[in-house]
Scaffold this motif. Structure first.
Motif, PDB file in Angstrom:
ATOM      1  N   LEU A 105     -38.547 -26.926 -44.983  1.00 16.43           N
ATOM      2  CA  LEU A 105     -37.236 -27.478 -44.635  1.00 16.43           C
ATOM      3  C   LEU A 105     -37.232 -28.980 -44.887  1.00 16.43           C
ATOM      4  N   ARG A 151     -33.315 -26.368 -48.309  1.00 14.44           N
ATOM      5  CA  ARG A 151     -34.448 -25.842 -49.066  1.00 14.44           C
ATOM      6  C   ARG A 151     -34.297 -26.258 -50.521  1.00 14.44           C
ATOM      7  N   VAL A 179     -42.788 -19.140 -45.952  1.00 15.46           N
ATOM      8  CA  VAL A 179     -41.529 -19.685 -45.442  1.00 15.46           C
ATOM      9  C   VAL A 179     -41.193 -20.955 -46.215  1.00 15.46           C
ATOM     10  N   SER A 214     -39.509 -24.437 -54.117  1.00 13.05           N
ATOM     11  CA  SER A 214     -39.801 -23.029 -54.391  1.00 13.05           C
ATOM     12  C   SER A 214     -39.362 -22.688 -55.813  1.00 13.05           C
ATOM     13  N   SER A 223     -42.611 -14.320 -53.265  1.00 10.01           N
ATOM     14  CA  SER A 223     -42.765 -15.465 -52.370  1.00 10.01           C
ATOM     15  C   SER A 223     -44.214 -15.764 -52.008  1.00 10.01           C
ATOM     16  N   GLY A 249     -34.508 -18.455 -47.685  1.00 11.06           N
ATOM     17  CA  GLY A 249     -34.211 -18.657 -46.272  1.00 11.06           C
ATOM     18  C   GLY A 249     -32.735 -18.830 -45.994  1.00 11.06           C
ATOM     19  N   ASP A 302     -33.482 -14.058 -49.062  1.00 11.69           N
ATOM     20  CA  ASP A 302     -34.583 -14.120 -48.091  1.00 11.69           C
ATOM     21  C   ASP A 302     -35.620 -15.149 -48.520  1.00 11.69           C
TER      22      ASP A 302
END
Length: 350
Positions: free
Chosen positions: A85, A104, A82, A200, A73, A303, A300
């Protein structure tokens, strides 16, 4: 007439000069010279290619090791750990009570026969995840950057419908994208899009590229042989089906094997280099097989609330590689003593 007079008369007589036999040194054959130059050029060419090939392979392996050692990450640009969103506003339906639930975005970047299908079924077993498969396997969707962006926008706006869609209340939505499906032709534009939209990246590769090669060849064969009652299946859900497909043993081209493995490594290294500017994590199929806690790391990373992820898919080629390669002796001899010798020994039965 003395000797001196005779010599003078001899030199002054042109007819006498014509009678002299002139012996010239032999000329070197131009054909021999050309052959020598050609052979020298070929030797130099082979040497240069060999050096370049070794340098490229070393560079690829070094790059892979460096990027593999990065923490999940994280990325080179220091972007947030993180996931961003999002609150999509689809045009094809109303999210109703879920409109306030954040989403996400993710993309799985992988190669064929690297466990991506199995991994995606695991993700989709999560109640809040929608991973929409190999969307870019259809050529029309990746003709150019514009069509790629239009397709991605449709996915991340929740306007893409597939069997995996849980659109209204999805907490994470994404797709599976193979490196040979237009991704590597437009890396900068895609990486910029991912950064702009907060996507991501999950890299999923195989450590043992020889096993991947076996799987690719066997799957390609079954497209035509259709060993399972006249139907082709890339993934199976029973040990009986797996055993049937694994009976076919491909012949691997041992002559080009080292070059083929280097090409695979280089392609992976380039993908990691291009898209490591995005928020990302790196996964390997073998690690997921041996250590299911890796799936917690994935949740994780996205999220997500932790859930036990399940898949009905069964591994096809189990056991030692010598059981799955017809010309095993040739392959073993070719890789012995090379950087890829470890591929011969790696075994996992699950």
């Amino acid at each position: 007439m003395n000797a001196l007079s005779s010599l003078c008369i001899f030199r002054s007589d042109p007819l006498a000069l014509n009678d002299i036999l002139v012996i010239k040194p032999p000329k070197k054959s131009p054909l021999l010279l050309r052959m020598s130059v050609l052979i020298f050029s070929m030797v130099c060419g082979v040497f240069i290619c060999s050096v370049c090939s070794k340098q490229i392979s070393t560079h690829a392996r070094t790059m892979l090791m460096e990027l593999q050692n990065e923490k999940p990450s994280r990325n080179r640009l220091g972007l947030t750990d993180v996931p961003l969103l999002h609150y999509p506003n689809p045009v094809s339906f109303n999210r109703s009570e879920c409109a306030g639930n954040p989403v996400r975005f993710f993309a799985i970047l992988s190669n064929q026969r690297s466990g991506s299908g199995w991994f995606e079924t695991l993700l989709n077993s999560h109640i809040n995840v929608s991973s929409n498969g190999e969307i870019f396997s259809v050529r029309e969707r990746r003709v150019n950057v514009s069509t790629i962006v239009q397709t991605l926008d449709k996915v991340y706006n929740l306007d893409w419908f597939s069997s995996a869609s849980k659109n209204e209340c999805s907490a994470a939505i994404g797709l599976k994208w193979m490196l040979n499906q237009g991704l590597m032709e437009h890396p900068k534009e895609v990486a910029d899009y991912f950064n702009r939209r907060g996507v991501s990246v999950i890299f999923l590769f195989r450590r043992n590229l020889l096993r991947r090669m076996v799987s690719v060849l066997a799957n390609s064969y079954d497209r035509y042989a259709k060993l399972l009652n006249g139907a082709h299946k890339s993934h199976v859900h029973s040990t009986e089906e797996a055993d049937t497909l694994s009976k076919y043993k491909p012949i691997i081209n041992s002559t080009s094997l080292l070059v083929d493995l280097k090409d695979m490594e280089m392609r992976m290294a380039k993908a990691l280099e291009y898209f490591s500017i995005n928020r990302h994590m790196i996964l390997y199929y073998e690690d997921l097989i041996r250590n299911r806690t890796k799936l917690k790391d994935v949740q994780d990373f996205l999220g997500l609330p932790q859930m036990e992820l399940r898949s009905r898919q069964i591994k096809i080629h189990r056991g030692t590689l010598s059981d799955h390669i017809k010309n095993w002796d040739d392959v073993n001899k070719t890789l012995h003593g090379t950087a890829y010798e470890c591929f011969l020994q790696t075994d996992y039965s699950s």
